[in-house]
Design a protein around this motif. Structure first.
Motif, PDB file in Angstrom:
ATOM      1  N   TYR A 154      59.745   9.396  45.386  1.00 53.45           N
ATOM      2  CA  TYR A 154      59.895   9.048  43.979  1.00 53.45           C
ATOM      3  C   TYR A 154      61.338   8.614  43.727  1.00 53.45           C
ATOM      4  N   ASP A 195      53.058   5.539  45.912  1.00 54.76           N
ATOM      5  CA  ASP A 195      53.904   5.764  44.742  1.00 54.76           C
ATOM      6  C   ASP A 195      54.340   4.430  44.146  1.00 54.76           C
ATOM      7  N   GLY A 252      63.208  11.944  47.194  1.00 54.19           N
ATOM      8  CA  GLY A 252      63.276  11.551  45.799  1.00 54.19           C
ATOM      9  C   GLY A 252      64.712  11.308  45.396  1.00 54.19           C
ATOM     10  N   VAL A 280      55.026  14.353  42.757  1.00 54.52           N
ATOM     11  CA  VAL A 280      54.825  13.341  43.796  1.00 54.52           C
ATOM     12  C   VAL A 280      55.441  13.788  45.115  1.00 54.52           C
ATOM     13  N   ALA A 292      58.372  13.410  39.392  1.00 52.23           N
ATOM     14  CA  ALA A 292      59.053  13.381  40.684  1.00 52.23           C
ATOM     15  C   ALA A 292      58.716  14.604  41.521  1.00 52.23           C
TER      16      ALA A 292
END
Length: 226
Positions: A125, A209, A101, A118, A115
């Motif tokens: 993310y 995503d 991320g 995910v 975030a």
């Protein structure tokens, strides 16, 4: 089962703000905090967290170095980088070291929560602004490598065979780098409705995503990159 989280940032006030946001989510558990990359190693060894939220600029050991070490030693722990930099070189470097991320410190609370969720589930993310910059760079490189059409002349074909008109609008706004809140304000719909649209888009496009959705849409000529 709660998602265990460690926050690493050398600015205490910012760190406390992040913790306060995460503490509102009953499914999250902030188990430790630190202010340096080397301290992160010790904290992960002790707590074995699901997610580490890591500042990129810190003394002694920065977030990139710490992430590389963490990913090698504790592959089950996921890392989200925090940064003030939206330049694609920073992002690509962070992702190459194993971060899943990348958030800008200008993020809102919803982006932070999304975030963590995910990434904890195994996805990736990127902050919407970062996603937009990356896909612009992708298109620029494609044009330089001799693509059939330039960025400005490529024909946009909305995927109405796959998505509804509203979902096409949401997909375009994702490519524009807008957050869920900004999309809602643009389309005059609630954030909850935006999240439902995004979820439907991911399912129909068979991606994990929003970053993957935007990249796929760019490749297929379904959205404009402004």
């Amino acid at each position: 089962m709660k998602t265990s989280i460690i926050i690493i940032d050398d600015h205490q006030l910012f760190r406390e703000g992040v913790k306060r946001i995460l503490d509102f989510e009953s499914s999250f558990d902030v188990v430790a905090e630190g202010d340096d990359g080397s301290e992160a190693m010790d904290l992960v060894e002790t707590h074995k967290p699901d997610v580490v939220i890591m500042d990129i600029n810190m003394p002694n050991m920065n977030g990139i170095e710490a992430t590389k070490m963490l990913v090698n030693r504790y592959p089950e722990t996921k890392v989200i980088i925090l940064s003030i930099h939206d330049d694609e070189n920073y992002v690509q470097h962070a992702l190459k070291t194993g971060a899943q991320g990348y958030l800008l410190k200008e993020m809102d609370a919803d982006a932070l929560i999304d975030a963590v969720r995910v990434v904890a589930e195994g996805g990736s993310y990127l902050h919407p602004k970062v996603t937009h910059n990356l896909v612009k760079e992708y298109r620029r490189l494609a044009a330089e490598e001799g693509a059939d059409h330039s960025v400005h002349t490529i024909e946009i074909r909305r995927p109405l065979h796959l998505l509804t008109r509203r979902e096409c609008e949401v997909l375009q706004l994702l490519a524009d780098g807008k957050s869920n809140r900004a999309i809602g304000e643009t389309l005059y719909i609630s954030e909850k409705t935006v999240k439902n649209h995004v979820s439907n888009i991911l399912q129909k496009m068979n991606v994990n995503d929003r970053t993957q959705a935007v990249v796929l849409a760019i490749k297929n000529g379904w959205v404009e990159v402004k």
